[in-house]
Design a protein around this motif. Structure first.
Motif, PDB file in Angstrom:
ATOM      1  N   VAL A 171      33.747 -20.269-104.855  1.00 38.57           N
ATOM      2  CA  VAL A 171      34.832 -20.715-103.987  1.00 38.57           C
ATOM      3  C   VAL A 171      35.582 -21.853-104.670  1.00 38.57           C
ATOM      4  N   GLY A 172      36.892 -21.719-104.769  1.00 39.45           N
ATOM      5  CA  GLY A 172      37.715 -22.799-105.310  1.00 39.45           C
ATOM      6  C   GLY A 172      37.869 -23.901-104.277  1.00 39.45           C
ATOM      7  N   SER A 173      38.450 -25.010-104.699  1.00 38.44           N
ATOM      8  CA  SER A 173      38.558 -26.140-103.769  1.00 38.44           C
ATOM      9  C   SER A 173      39.668 -25.943-102.757  1.00 38.44           C
ATOM     10  N   THR A 174      40.822 -25.474-103.227  1.00 32.52           N
ATOM     11  CA  THR A 174      41.929 -25.232-102.315  1.00 32.52           C
ATOM     12  C   THR A 174      42.592 -23.922-102.703  1.00 32.52           C
ATOM     13  N   CYS A 175      43.553 -23.538-101.908  1.00 36.00           N
ATOM     14  CA  CYS A 175      44.238 -22.268-102.120  1.00 36.00           C
ATOM     15  C   CYS A 175      45.387 -22.444-103.112  1.00 36.00           C
ATOM     16  N   VAL A 176      45.042 -22.622-104.368  1.00 35.37           N
ATOM     17  CA  VAL A 176      46.075 -22.667-105.414  1.00 35.37           C
ATOM     18  C   VAL A 176      45.948 -21.411-106.265  1.00 35.37           C
ATOM     19  N   ASP A 177      47.006 -21.100-107.017  1.00 34.37           N
ATOM     20  CA  ASP A 177      47.000 -19.894-107.835  1.00 34.37           C
ATOM     21  C   ASP A 177      45.879 -19.933-108.874  1.00 34.37           C
ATOM     22  N   VAL A 178      45.284 -18.784-109.117  1.00 35.53           N
ATOM     23  CA  VAL A 178      44.424 -18.621-110.288  1.00 35.53           C
ATOM     24  C   VAL A 178      45.353 -18.462-111.484  1.00 35.53           C
ATOM     25  N   THR A 179      45.100 -19.223-112.520  1.00 37.85           N
ATOM     26  CA  THR A 179      45.980 -19.132-113.698  1.00 37.85           C
ATOM     27  C   THR A 179      45.666 -17.850-114.465  1.00 37.85           C
ATOM     28  N   PRO A 180      46.601 -17.427-115.314  1.00 40.33           N
ATOM     29  CA  PRO A 180      46.302 -16.260-116.154  1.00 40.33           C
ATOM     30  C   PRO A 180      45.026 -16.459-116.970  1.00 40.33           C
ATOM     31  N   TYR A 181      44.827 -17.669-117.465  1.00 46.23           N
ATOM     32  CA  TYR A 181      43.610 -17.955-118.229  1.00 46.23           C
ATOM     33  C   TYR A 181      42.361 -17.737-117.365  1.00 46.23           C
ATOM     34  N   GLY A 182      42.413 -18.303-116.167  1.00 44.28           N
ATOM     35  CA  GLY A 182      41.273 -18.156-115.258  1.00 44.28           C
ATOM     36  C   GLY A 182      41.060 -16.716-114.838  1.00 44.28           C
ATOM     37  N   ARG A 183      42.158 -16.029-114.549  1.00 45.76           N
ATOM     38  CA  ARG A 183      42.060 -14.640-114.112  1.00 45.76           C
ATOM     39  C   ARG A 183      41.387 -13.796-115.190  1.00 45.76           C
ATOM     40  N   ASP A 184      41.804 -14.046-116.421  1.00 45.85           N
ATOM     41  CA  ASP A 184      41.248 -13.267-117.520  1.00 45.85           C
ATOM     42  C   ASP A 184      39.784 -13.611-117.767  1.00 45.85           C
ATOM     43  N   LEU A 185      39.507 -14.917-117.839  1.00 51.43           N
ATOM     44  CA  LEU A 185      38.149 -15.346-118.173  1.00 51.43           C
ATOM     45  C   LEU A 185      37.156 -14.947-117.070  1.00 51.43           C
ATOM     46  N   MET A 186      37.524 -15.193-115.836  1.00 52.11           N
ATOM     47  CA  MET A 186      36.616 -14.843-114.735  1.00 52.11           C
ATOM     48  C   MET A 186      36.548 -13.331-114.558  1.00 52.11           C
ATOM     49  N   GLY A 187      37.700 -12.683-114.667  1.00 49.44           N
ATOM     50  CA  GLY A 187      37.730 -11.239-114.480  1.00 49.44           C
ATOM     51  C   GLY A 187      36.829 -10.538-115.488  1.00 49.44           C
ATOM     52  N   ARG A 188      36.904 -10.997-116.731  1.00 49.22           N
ATOM     53  CA  ARG A 188      36.072 -10.425-117.793  1.00 49.22           C
ATOM     54  C   ARG A 188      34.595 -10.551-117.460  1.00 49.22           C
ATOM     55  N   ASN A 189      34.250 -11.584-116.739  1.00 48.93           N
ATOM     56  CA  ASN A 189      32.841 -11.840-116.434  1.00 48.93           C
ATOM     57  C   ASN A 189      32.458 -11.480-115.001  1.00 48.93           C
TER      58      ASN A 189
END
Lengths: 814, 814
Positions: free
Chosen positions: A478-496
């Motif tokens: 769970v993130g802290s607040t409702c902010v956008d996931v960055t492309p970097y985060g989307r890629d890194l987390m998505g990959r994992n």
């Protein structure tokens, strides 16, 4: 009923009137040969909207865009959407004049296609649509989307035009989405005949979406993108002339890419079919999450304006959705966050949450949110605490919720894993936890320039992905607040394989929904009673406009008591009398003390107008009481029912006041009954919702209902457990459990009586308008109906009823 | 009290014990010369934390970073934050060994600075902090931030260390933020001694923020950035050894850049001072918005762990915040969205909202959200509708909420303004609207490559900015969901003075808060009664641990009645008797029917144990009742009070059961009083909250309180209007207004009686534990206290009370 008619349960058959064709994808398909036009969309041939046929519809490999021109923004959107989805099939403009559109060669008509397109997106004006459908039929096109509006939403003429449209599509063997819709997207099949902006990139994922408001589709896609929530198929339903939101549910249940079904609904057109679909979704393990508009009167008005459909009473909708284990939410953010948790996460099997954060403030917020939603945060097991302790500073307390503190930041990082990761490693093995909320994954905006740091992050996130995957209990990031996931985060987390929920508020809210969904899965509700035992009652058309029909009739007390007796609902001993002498005789048979209640079809709020006398202990009291009660003025004493309730009694001078066998004021007599004191008075009754049919209502009597509105309701049928649950939902439930020195009520017995009462109501079939026992008196295991009101509407409207008319449906009285 | 002591009201004076120095920035400053160390931070010299001094503190032009080294992540953060804020002053590393840090020349001690830095950010370990403060004092440094933890939050030893720390700072004339904090940011002054990541870019704006959880600061900044919400000053409070959150409120009120004050609070340490600050903020027109943790028990536990402070009872906090017109929110998103609306928007002067959208679904959602918050959406005036009509398609309905539909998209755009812009132009002049929600500003992710389109957007947004600015009523721009504002959008809207709220859900929620804030501004509440009439009660230290003190005493009934009589609270006629004969004599004087209640300091839940006999109409009934009541077993009949309530009566075998003048079971006798029937029974009483002092509680008696928990509360003092409002908040309020045929209660008279009762309670000063009238009977304008319970604690703990001890504070009985 409709569900069975339309063949979800039975094996697919060729629709009547259509010759059987070659089987394709396991479906006997009807095509090309026109059938007789049908006036009602609800009777569209089942095969055209079977899940199998819809699977084909929603994965076209070639799309003709009819009416495309270089100046049409709609066509431009469709082109862009094709690109956004990575559509690799043919996209063919069709225009009666232009030979090229957007630089692509165009054909003049669908009939000129060298081979049939899988789907036609029809952008032409309303009056040209039918001709295009004929072209499509002739060309062997099996699916069409109609963008044009000007149908049902505009009034009776449009309604007729829509019926014609549906009939023409069916006659041409065409599955139709719309009209007045914006198409759909299928991110897995890489097809997007969609006439709105698609926020890029479009992420394929587990969340299926159907919307009764097309314009919200872009809004949903935009929020989904911001939170890296992947979509399977998203469809805008438009007027649902053929494919309905319920059909979408059935399709999404079968769609292997869809793990959760998210709906934006303005109305539930066919509750029985929807209930059947929701039940199937539940059994399939695919949660349904609904943002249902119309919780406010103003909302209903807006919904009315938009779809031309009448929204049902919201409390009934709410009850029905709960009975169907459909999660109801109130915002788009909540809809998609809940969808994301259910789509990406593992099932939650309990309410005991471990909480890992790097901030005391976050612990506070999460604990508050969890408490509001009944989620527990139990202490860590000693082993867990011992395993975590070495990883937090000496001054930090090892407790659940855990704040690992920010002090690991003080030293330069030498290893990929941080304190909170080690805490996670330990917490997932805690035998006292059902799942872990992990709020420790804050990534930089972009991949760090420092390669060492970047690869440490890569290593950490990979470890987290594996640990979450291998953990014995679910871990929810769970993130802290409702902010956008960055492309970097989307890629890194998505990959994992990590999905991060959008903030503590939305995240804990979604967790609460997911837990309740799991808890309720055991209790499958078959859908409205109307579908099986009293079908016509649940069909809106039959009920519409009937609630104020002057033919409605209030039953005489004796008849009403007779009905209850037939269904073995215990009644207080009582006799209907018409003189003080008869009253005295009855009282001596029944035994003092007694109560008197006026019996009149014109009087439903008896106590408000002095029509009730209680606790009469002597003949003298009885006679005085009789005099008072029998002359009660139906107009009431300076209107204690309130000026807002002018219809609660029909005036004695009403047009029917002298009709029928009753006395001048419609008074049948006075009911003498045994006085019951102590115990608790309830209200229990059945009313008929225009959409969902018969609804059971229970509440505590008197002030509880009238002042507090303390009622629980369920769409029928229900079982004993449901009734006990309903009683438990009442604010006054402690009174039934024995608060303030009362004997606890025998809830099992009470539930049985209430179910019999419901059966009595259902036995009236489609003439039922309401059956209400108020008070239903309970004292320990003694249960008795003290007063009963039955209102029915004769099936034939011209029938001369011997019962008295009333002006409104009266739910609460005494 | 504290506020006045600390000089907010009075002109700033040099603190006692410190010589008067040169005036600077209008403040008489104390520096360099150490004063006697003070044991208590609360007594820090007022001048060190005056708004003027804080204005200086929060705008340093040179910062020394003490303990900075190349390996300290904290120091790295401070450096990065300075860059993030655009700090142009000197940033000087101080390290006892290293000569360069991060490539900058370092000094060994603050004493080696060529001239005093404005501020020292002290990163050294806990045990080295005091020495650095002495260095700072010697060097003439006037402000310091202490990062180290290991103080109050760790227990009694840490508490002592913290007191020393504060004293040393004060002695050195240093204003201190922390310890255990992460510093602050001032976006307007471009100063950021802040030891956490600052999400870039940092936008300067109207929202001032103070947090009692430092780690949440980055979270808040991240959300603020995502929504383009500009910050004025953000401070992490840490342990608040000297500067408290309340001081921050006072500073932010004076700060010209701050328009709204947003707080994350785990506790309100000095409610009186906070109340004074909140009142000042209200008068200054700067709304205060608070995310106060601890609404749950679990939350309180987490808060306890984090700050080492006891959170007050949440319902009291809630009431107090409402009384102070402080907006309470439950999430960070809600905090900052509400802050943004109040910071960027114009005041909302009514509840009538115009709604403009391009989607029927959005209309539905907004209408539902508005309805839930009491916001009205009235029809447009005819002129408005007529002006809008030409801009929407013929089939669209011109109504409020308005869906302009997406059909303007169908044709290529030829002018900058769209249908919804024209609708806005008309709606802002509608005389029936108080403000307009404009949900029509969806921008592309980036500036369009098509220059014509891009400049049309520029033109449109510029027009919107001007139109919103010139509009007669406020226009609130609301996005569809809570997604990030793109850099393009931030720039384009920011340039044109438009702030876009983050989604329909958060947006309408914020609007509801803003409206209520405006509505409540008229009603200024001076703060807890304790500050003026019974100061010691509101000081936590005096109350702490007292609630279970064995010296607490229940007053005899006669004494309690005497107290009420003194304050002219009408009492039911009654006499205390000790024999059936006396009871009969009393009853004949009072007049039948009568009620009997046992009078015993040991028995507080009288009816539960059979200590009450009602409606006795004859001498025989009276004698039988006397026998029953006078032999009531304090242990209760099979414990109807429930096993969870074992302390509701003190057992007759208790250690004090034979002490005092009362009988063997503590029974003084039996109260004979006039029986009152009909009307409504209330509960009205005063209890003492550990933090806020005396609290008035009103509720409906009996089941209403016990089963429903239907009470309203306010921190004292209150006025008649407040009491009437409290009565109106009760779920059972309709009963007082005359529901179900009752005579309506004379609410003015009732409020006067309740205020007198509150005065009676306050007259007991700091010995008050609770005063409760239950029932307080009202029938029209007849009002009487039927039973009263007074519990006090003797001021001296060793005083031998003649009253009986009880084991707990009992609020609800009968």
């Amino acid at each position: 009923m409709a569900a069975a008619d339309r063949g979800w349960a039975a094996p697919p058959l060729a629709p009547p009137g259509l010759p059987q064709q070659t089987a394709k994808d396991g479906v006997l398909a009807a095509r090309q040969r026109p059938a007789a036009a049908r006036p009602d969309a609800a009777e569209a041939p089942a095969a055209l909207i079977s899940p199998e046929r819809l699977a084909e519809f929603f994965a076209p490999r070639s799309i003709a865009v009819v009416g495309a021109s270089d100046t049409s923004a709609w066509a431009r959107f469709v082109l862009a959407s094709a690109a956004a989805t990575g559509f690799s099939g043919e996209l063919i403009p069709v225009h009666h004049v232009r030979r090229t559109v957007f630089g692509r060669p165009a054909v003049a008509s669908l009939r000129d296609l060298p081979e049939p397109a899988d789907l036609a997106f029809i952008l032409v004006p309303t009056d040209a649509v039918q001709g295009v459908l004929d072209d499509a039929g002739a060309a062997g096109v099996r699916g069409a989307i109609v963008l044009a509006s000007g149908y049902r939403e505009t009034g009776p003429e449009g309604q007729a035009a829509e019926a014609q449209l549906t009939a023409r599509a069916a006659a041409n063997g065409i599955t139709l989405l719309g009209p007045n819709c914006l198409g759909f997207l299928n991110a897995h099949a890489k097809a997007g005949p969609f006439a709105l902006t698609v926020p890029l990139p479009l992420l394929a994922g587990p969340v299926g979406i159907a919307l009764q408001s097309g314009a919200l589709a872009s809004v949903m896609l935009s929020f989904a993108r911001s939170r890296a929530i992947g979509v399977s198929t998203l469809a805008t339903m438009g007027n649902e002339a053929m494919i309905t939101a319920t059909d979408m549910v059935n399709y999404l249940i079968e769609d292997e890419h869809t793990k959760v079904i998210c709906l934006f609904l303005e109305q539930i057109g066919d509750p029985a079919a929807f209930a059947a679909a929701a039940g199937r979704a539940d059994r399939a393990g695919k949660p349904t999450v609904v943002l249902k508009a119309g919780s406010s009167a103003a909302g209903s008005q807006a919904a009315l304006a938009h779809t031309g459909s009448v929204a049902g009473d919201d409390a009934v909708v709410d009850a029905a959705l709960r009975q169907l284990n459909v999660i109801r939410v109130t915002s788009i953010e909540e809809l998609l966050t809940t969808g994301a948790l259910l789509g990406y996460g593992r099932p939650l099997r309990g309410r005991r949450m471990g909480v890992l954060t790097a901030s005391g403030g976050a612990c506070d917020i999460i604990a508050d949110q969890a408490s509001a939603r009944g989620i527990e945060i139990p202490p860590f097991a000693p082993d867990t605490a011992a395993a975590i302790a070495p990883h937090v500073p000496p001054f930090a307390q090892v407790r659940n919720p855990l704040d690992v503190t920010g002090y690991f930041l003080a030293n330069q990082r030498t290893s990929a894993l941080t304190a909170i990761d080690h805490a996670l490693d330990a917490a997932v093995s805690d035998p006292g936890l059902d799942f872990v909320l992990f709020s420790g994954l804050t990534l930089p905006d972009a991949r760090p320039a420092d390669e060492k740091l970047a690869s440490m992050l890569d290593e950490r996130v990979a470890w987290l992905g594996q640990r979450m995957d291998s953990a014995p209990i679910p871990v929810i990031a769970v993130g802290s607040t409702c902010v956008d996931v960055t492309p970097y985060g989307r890629d890194l987390m998505g990959r994992n394989g990590i999905h991060l929920l959008g903030g503590m508020d939305l995240g804990v809210q979604a967790i609460g929904h997911a837990i309740r969904w799991s808890e309720r899965r055991a209790h499958v509700w078959p859908g409205p009673a109307g579908t099986t035992t009293m079908n016509p009652c649940c069909r809106q058309d039959d009920i519409k406009g009937s609630s104020l029909s002057p033919e409605a009739g209030v039953w005489r007390e004796g008849e009403a008591r007779g009905l209850l007796a037939e269904f073995e609902v215990p009644l207080v001993p009582g006799e209907l009398v018409t003189s003080p002498e008869a009253a005295a005789a009855a009282a001596s048979r029944i035994g003092y003390p007694v109560a008197l209640r006026i019996s009149s079809a014109n009087i439903t709020h008896k106590s408000d107008i002095g029509g009730v006398a209680l606790d009469l202990r002597t003949v003298a009291q009885l006679r005085a009481g009789y005099q008072r009660v029998s002359t009660a003025d139906p107009a009431g004493p300076d209107s204690t029912a309130g000026p807002a309730d002018p219809d609660s009694t029909a005036g004695p001078a009403g047009p029917d006041s002298t009709a029928g066998p009753a006395g001048p004021d419609g008074v049948d007599g006075v009911m003498v009954s045994k006085m019951r004191t102590g115990g608790t008075e309830l209200l229990a009754g059945v009313t008929v919702d225009p959409a969902f049919g018969p609804v059971l209502v229970v509440g505590l009597g008197g002030i509880w209902v009238e002042v507090l509105g303390d009622i629980a309701l369920r769409v029928l049928p229900v079982g004993p457990d449901d009734v006990i649950a309903m009683l438990g939902e009442l604010k006054g439930a402690p009174l039934l459990r024995g608060a303030r020195g009362r004997p606890p009520a025998d809830l099992d017995a009470l539930a049985r009586v209430i179910l019999r009462l419901a059966d009595a109501a259902l036995s009236l079939g489609d003439s039922l308008r309401s059956l209400e026992v108020n008070p239903l008196w309970v004292d320990g295991d003694q249960i008795e109906a003290l007063d009963v009101l039955v209102v029915t509407e004769p099936p034939e409207h011209d029938k001369q009823s011997s019962n008295r008319p009333i002006q409104n449906r009266t739910e609460h009285r005494t």
